[in-house]
Design an enzyme around this catalytic site. Structure first.
Site, short mmCIF file in Angstrom:
data_model
loop_
_atom_site.label_atom_id
_atom_site.label_comp_id
_atom_site.label_asym_id
_atom_site.label_seq_id
_atom_site.Cartn_x
_atom_site.Cartn_y
_atom_site.Cartn_z
N ASP A 150 44.35 -36.61 -15.89
CA ASP A 150 45.15 -37.79 -15.54
C ASP A 150 46.50 -37.37 -14.96
O ASP A 150 47.03 -36.31 -15.29
CB ASP A 150 45.35 -38.64 -16.81
CG ASP A 150 45.75 -40.06 -16.47
OD1 ASP A 150 45.67 -40.46 -15.29
OD2 ASP A 150 46.17 -40.79 -17.40
N LEU B 157 28.84 -21.08 -17.73
CA LEU B 157 29.63 -22.27 -18.05
C LEU B 157 28.86 -23.50 -17.58
O LEU B 157 28.41 -23.55 -16.44
CB LEU B 157 30.98 -22.23 -17.31
CG LEU B 157 31.82 -23.51 -17.35
CD1 LEU B 157 32.46 -23.70 -18.72
CD2 LEU B 157 32.91 -23.49 -16.29
N HIS C 244 45.27 -36.72 -5.61
CA HIS C 244 43.87 -36.44 -5.99
C HIS C 244 43.41 -35.11 -5.38
O HIS C 244 42.68 -34.35 -6.01
CB HIS C 244 42.95 -37.58 -5.55
CG HIS C 244 43.21 -38.86 -6.30
ND1 HIS C 244 43.35 -38.90 -7.67
CD2 HIS C 244 43.37 -40.14 -5.87
CE1 HIS C 244 43.58 -40.15 -8.04
NE2 HIS C 244 43.60 -40.91 -6.98
#
Ligand code: IPE
Ligand code: IPE
Ligand code: MG
Length: 240
Positions: free
Chosen positions: A12, A123, A29
Site C-alpha cells: 500500500d 519461492l 504504481h
C-alpha cells in the site's frame, strides 16, 4: 532466529508516494512494481518459501477507469518483462482471486506464466489480483455445494482446501506498508494467527533493508496460538 515460512504483503501507499512527488498515481504504481522485483529477490535471498502480494482487490474496481486500466497494463507488462528472470530464479507463480473477470489477453498471460513456472520450488509467489477475502469464501461455499459436500464433512481443513490458497500454508506474517492498520479484505480466513507488521514506509520505498527489519521483528515475537508461553509460570499440560 525464527523465520516466517510465508510472508504476505499488502503493498500500500503507491498513490501517496506519487502525490508526494507531484506525479500521477500510475507513476506510483510503476514505482511500486519496480520495487516488487527487488522484494522478490530479497525474499529469495532470505530463503522465504512463500510470498503473497496483494496487488488488486475486488474493491479496487471502484477506482477511476484510467487507474484500473493502467493497473491491468502494468500486470501485463510485468509478466512480459519479468517472467524469464522469475523463472530463472526458481519462482513459481500462482494467482489467487477471480481470473475469469480479467480481460482475456491478460488472463491468458497469467495462465501461461503459471504453467511455465509450475515446477519451480524455490519461492512460490502468490499474486492476489482481483482478490477479496469475502469473495474467496463465497467462491469456496459455491464450490462445496456444487461438489455435494455434506454438512458433517465441513471442517476447517476442508474449507482451506476450497480457498484460492489451497495447498499454501497460512501466512506467518502479514506486512502492510504506508501505515494503515486494517486488513482491507485480505486473507481474512488465512490470517487467523498471522503476526502483523505495519510500517509507515510507502510501498515503493520498502526495500530489502525494510524487509530485513520485518524479519527481525518477527524473530522476536512469541506466537502462542491461544496457549500459554512455554516459559510462563503455570504452563502445564496437566493444569486442566
Ligand atoms: C496500493 O497503493 C496499490 C493498489 C491498491 C493497487 P494505493 O494505490 O492504494 O496507494 P495509496 O493508498 O492511494 O497511497
Ligand atoms: C489494499 O489497499 C489493496 C491492495 C494493496 C491491493 P487499498 O488502498 O485498496 O485499501 P484501503 O482502501 O486503504 O482499505
Ligand atoms: Mg491504498
Amino acid at each position: 532466529m525464527n523465520k516466517p515460512g510465508h510472508i504476505a504483503i499488502i503493498m500500500d501507499g503507491n498513490g501517496r508516494w506519487a502525490a508526494k512527488r507531484g506525479l500521477p498515481r500510475l507513476a506510483g504504481h510503476r514505482a511500486g512494481t519496480e520495487n516488487l522485483r527487488r522484494v522478490i529477490r530479497a525474499a529469495v535471498k532470505f530463503g522465504i518459501p512463500y510470498l503473497t502480494i496483494y496487488a488488486f482487490s475486488t474493491e479496487n474496481w471502484g477506482r477511476p477507469t484510467d487507474e484500473v486500466q493502467g493497473l491491468m497494463h502494468i500486470l501485463e507488462d510485468v509478466i512480459d518483462k519479468e517472467l524469464t528472470e522469475l523463472h530463472e530464479q526458481g519462482v513459481r507463480l500462482r494467482h489467487i482471486g477471480r481470473l475469469e473477470q480479467l480481460p482475456g489477453a491478460l488472463r491468458e498471460k497469467v495462465e501461461r506464466a503459471m504453467e511455465i513456472t509450475r515446477d519451480n520450488s524455490r519461492l512460490t509467489l502468490c499474486i492476489a489480483w482481483n482478490y477479496g477475502g469475502r469473495d474467496e469464501i463465497v467462491h469456496a461455499i459455491q464450490h462445496m455445494l456444487q461438489d455435494g459436500i455434506q454438512p458433517a464433512e465441513v471442517n476447517e481443513a476442508l474449507i482451506s482446501q476450497y480457498l484460492f490458497t489451497a495447498g499454501v500454508p497460512d501466512p506467518d506474517m502479514i506486512i502492510r506498508t504506508s501505515g494503515e492498520m486494517r486488513i482491507s479484505n485480505f486473507l481474512i480466513w488465512q490470517a487467523a494467527y498471522a503476526e502483523w507488521y505495519v510500517t509507515p514506509v510507502l510501498w515503493p520505498d520498502f526495500d530489502e533493508e525494510e524487509l530485513a527489519k520485518a524479519l527481525v521483528s518477527y524473530g522476536k515475537r512469541e506466537r502462542r496460538f491461544g496457549r500459554l508461553s512455554d516459559c510462563a509460570e503455570g504452563n502445564s499440560t496437566d493444569a486442566a
